[in-house]
Design a protein around this motif. Structure first.
Motif, PDB file in Angstrom:
ATOM      1  N   PHE A 127      11.934 -15.470   3.855  1.00 34.81           N
ATOM      2  CA  PHE A 127      12.260 -15.011   5.208  1.00 34.81           C
ATOM      3  C   PHE A 127      11.032 -14.521   5.969  1.00 34.81           C
ATOM      4  N   LEU A 128      10.002 -14.106   5.228  1.00 31.92           N
ATOM      5  CA  LEU A 128       8.751 -13.730   5.879  1.00 31.92           C
ATOM      6  C   LEU A 128       7.855 -14.940   6.114  1.00 31.92           C
ATOM      7  N   LEU A 148       2.278  -5.687   4.204  1.00 29.56           N
ATOM      8  CA  LEU A 148       3.172  -6.384   5.130  1.00 29.56           C
ATOM      9  C   LEU A 148       3.137  -5.827   6.546  1.00 29.56           C
ATOM     10  N   GLY A 149       2.517  -4.645   6.727  1.00 25.81           N
ATOM     11  CA  GLY A 149       2.541  -4.024   8.041  1.00 25.81           C
ATOM     12  C   GLY A 149       3.888  -3.407   8.351  1.00 25.81           C
ATOM     13  N   PHE A 150       4.662  -3.013   7.319  1.00 26.65           N
ATOM     14  CA  PHE A 150       5.965  -2.387   7.490  1.00 26.65           C
ATOM     15  C   PHE A 150       5.794  -0.870   7.566  1.00 26.65           C
ATOM     16  N   PHE A 151       6.869  -0.161   7.951  1.00 23.63           N
ATOM     17  CA  PHE A 151       6.865   1.294   7.889  1.00 23.63           C
ATOM     18  C   PHE A 151       7.847   1.750   6.814  1.00 23.63           C
ATOM     19  N   ILE A 163      -6.168  -1.844  -1.469  1.00 18.53           N
ATOM     20  CA  ILE A 163      -7.539  -2.068  -1.004  1.00 18.53           C
ATOM     21  C   ILE A 163      -7.718  -3.491  -0.481  1.00 18.53           C
ATOM     22  N   LEU A 164      -7.020  -4.452  -1.095  1.00 12.35           N
ATOM     23  CA  LEU A 164      -7.153  -5.855  -0.687  1.00 12.35           C
ATOM     24  C   LEU A 164      -6.192  -6.246   0.428  1.00 12.35           C
ATOM     25  N   SER A 165      -5.410  -5.301   0.929  1.00 14.70           N
ATOM     26  CA  SER A 165      -4.472  -5.610   2.006  1.00 14.70           C
ATOM     27  C   SER A 165      -5.234  -5.823   3.311  1.00 14.70           C
ATOM     28  N   PRO A 166      -4.594  -6.430   4.309  1.00 15.17           N
ATOM     29  CA  PRO A 166      -5.319  -6.752   5.556  1.00 15.17           C
ATOM     30  C   PRO A 166      -5.913  -5.532   6.254  1.00 15.17           C
ATOM     31  N   LEU A 220      11.173  -4.344   9.873  1.00 12.41           N
ATOM     32  CA  LEU A 220       9.913  -3.972   9.209  1.00 12.41           C
ATOM     33  C   LEU A 220      10.044  -2.635   8.471  1.00 12.41           C
ATOM     34  N   ARG A 221      11.167  -2.462   7.770  1.00 12.05           N
ATOM     35  CA  ARG A 221      11.478  -1.169   7.164  1.00 12.05           C
ATOM     36  C   ARG A 221      11.503  -1.254   5.650  1.00 12.05           C
ATOM     37  N   ILE A 222      10.868  -0.276   5.002  1.00  9.28           N
ATOM     38  CA  ILE A 222      10.915  -0.164   3.545  1.00  9.28           C
ATOM     39  C   ILE A 222      11.825   1.004   3.204  1.00  9.28           C
ATOM     40  N   VAL A 223      12.908   0.711   2.506  1.00  5.30           N
ATOM     41  CA  VAL A 223      13.899   1.725   2.168  1.00  5.30           C
ATOM     42  C   VAL A 223      14.488   1.378   0.811  1.00  5.30           C
ATOM     43  N   THR A 224      14.847   2.386   0.039  1.00  2.00           N
ATOM     44  CA  THR A 224      15.402   2.145  -1.301  1.00  2.00           C
ATOM     45  C   THR A 224      16.874   1.781  -1.199  1.00  2.00           C
ATOM     46  N   PRO A 225      17.387   0.982  -2.148  1.00  2.00           N
ATOM     47  CA  PRO A 225      18.808   0.621  -2.115  1.00  2.00           C
ATOM     48  C   PRO A 225      19.720   1.834  -2.324  1.00  2.00           C
TER      49      PRO A 225
END
Length: 478
Positions: free
Chosen positions: A42-43, A185-188, A220-223, A156-161
């Motif tokens: 999906f991304l 991913l540039g998510f929050f 460290i290797l993220s964009p 763009l959301r990171i949340v636990t199930p």
């Protein structure tokens, strides 16, 4: 999130999924592709990791799939973990049985029981990683999304199930994974989820340093690594992992004179460097390049704030950091030390007249890493004064030109003095001794200072003069 079934079908047309589907149907095994591979569909990102979960035996399904593929399939079985892996050409597939997990307080190693797909999705770290696509023919390509992971991808959301406090207390590595996904991913991170990271940060103590560093390397290797390190700092995780970076924070003012926040500066440097280099250890060098500043900070009534020799102090601090985090103690660590130690040299060159001698010495000390060093030093220019930045970059351009010219002319990079210690001992009938080292060093310095060319005959003539000046005579043959 907008998607069409054709998007899914395109990915599931790969031959491996057809084989898994046929095999699962023949075994009557409810089977899904799950996790990161589905998320990345999906991304619209390429993912090489395929995770298969089946309601039943993951090992049994893997063995049957490998048999169906034939001799080209390489099967690895991990009975202790109830998992199996198939490598087939460039394809790598992990198989596991659906399971439910429970944890003891002092360990991230779960107590595992057989479970349903729902149980398996409940144990996933984040909703975006709990997405599953059915591979059984009757429901082929059907999305199972019990926690709204698709909507979280769109937002763009990171949340636990489930309850984030339980999720992070059970497996504290998930706190670092949350930061890593935000950075990659540039998510929050959902506010409630982030608050739970703060509350559970000390649970990180049960995680091995190797697993922590693995996540740090991915951040460290993220964009834009500053995203991850800002989150680590705000959550309190950074103080646990790298207190040396936290010590860089803050601005002190004395007699109306302040200095920049060196933590904010460091994040700017690693972001700038990341635009021109994806080298892991160079980015580590950027992250650690100023760690010697807190212990060298002084206020001088004439000069203001100074950080004299912070590069050399930082170089000496690195081995202890690498040991504590169980990072490599080999050439990779020495490379980081070298970058930290040398990162002030080019800027000092541009503050003065760029002499051939200074450039030769920089080339000699940096060797093949000179281009990396120059990239680091240019990233280290973070002044808010555009004229100053422009002038420094122009001077760096001149240094780079000088480096190329002198390398072509004098072949200094990684050079070895053209006269060896053995040759000196033979000429003057000397045993291994301090005078031999003195003469070798004199030849090296003469070449670096441009007194003589980097050639054997010129070095021999210089050696004769230098040896005579300290009372040595060439030994007679025979």
């Amino acid at each position: 999130m907008y998607y069409i079934q054709e998007d899914i079908d395109k990915y599931l047309k790969e031959k491996i999924f057809g084989i898994i589907s046929e095999t699962a149907d023949s075994l009557g095994a409810e089977t899904y592709v799950i996790g990161g591979y589905v998320r990345d569909i999906f991304l619209r990102r390429h993912s090489k990791d395929i995770d298969i979960v089946t309601v039943g035996s993951g090992i049994g399904l893997a063995e049957a799939v490998a048999a169906k593929i034939g001799r080209n399939a390489k099967l690895s079985v991990f009975k202790n973990f109830g998992t199996a892996q198939i490598r087939w050409g460039n394809t790598e597939v992990e198989f596991v049985g659906a399971r439910r997990e429970s944890y003891e307080r002092g360990s991230r190693k779960p107590i595992v029981e057989d479970g349903t797909l729902e149980d398996d999705q409940n144990r996933r770290d984040f909703t975006i990683n709990a997405l599953a696509l059915c591979l059984n023919s009757a429901r082929y390509g059907e999305l199972v999304d019990p926690f709204g992971g698709l909507a979280d991808l769109e937002n763009l959301r990171i949340v636990t199930p489930l309850d984030p406090d339980i999720t992070f207390s059970d497996d504290p590595l998930r706190m670092l994974r949350a930061v890593r996904f935000a950075s990659q991913l540039g998510f929050f991170i959902d506010p409630d989820t982030f608050d739970a990271i703060e509350r559970n940060r000390h649970r990180l103590e049960i995680i091995s340093e190797e697993r922590i560093v693995d996540e740090l390397n991915k951040i460290i290797l993220s964009p834009k690594p500053s995203v991850g390190f800002s989150l680590l700092d705000r959550s309190g995780l950074l103080e646990i992992i790298l207190p040396e970076l936290c010590a860089l924070k803050g601005v002190e003012t004395k007699e109306g004179i302040g200095h920049k926040d060196n933590f904010a500066h460091t994040l700017m440097v690693i972001d700038k460097l990341s635009r021109v280099s994806d080298k892991l250890w160079l980015r580590w060098s950027a992250l650690l390049h100023d760690i010697g500043k807190p212990v060298t900070k002084r206020f001088d009534n004439r000069l203001g704030w100074t950080f004299h020799n912070h590069n050399f102090i930082g170089e000496k601090m690195i081995p202890a950091i690498f040991r504590r985090l169980k990072m490599p103690q080999d050439e990779r660590m020495k490379y980081v030390q070298k970058m930290v130690s040398l990162h002030m040299r080019p800027i000092n060159l541009v503050d003065e007249e760029v002499t051939d001698s200074a450039v030769r010495r920089l080339l000699f000390d940096a060797g093949d890493d000179i281009d990396d060093l120059m990239n680091l030093c240019e990233a280290d220019i973070t002044s808010k004064n555009p004229d100053k930045v422009r002038n420094l970059l122009e001077n760096f351009r001149k240094v780079r030109e000088k480096l190329v010219d002198i390398e072509e002319k004098d072949r200094i990079r990684n050079f070895h003095p053209p006269v060896t210690g053995e040759e000196i001992m033979s000429m003057y009938n000397l045993p291994p001794s301090p005078p031999v080292g003195v003469l070798k060093e004199a030849i090296k310095n003469a070449i670096l200072d441009g007194v003589i060319p980097n050639e054997h005959d010129a070095a021999i003539e210089f050696l004769k003069q230098k040896a005579a000046s300290i009372g040595l005579k060439i030994s007679s043959p025979g």
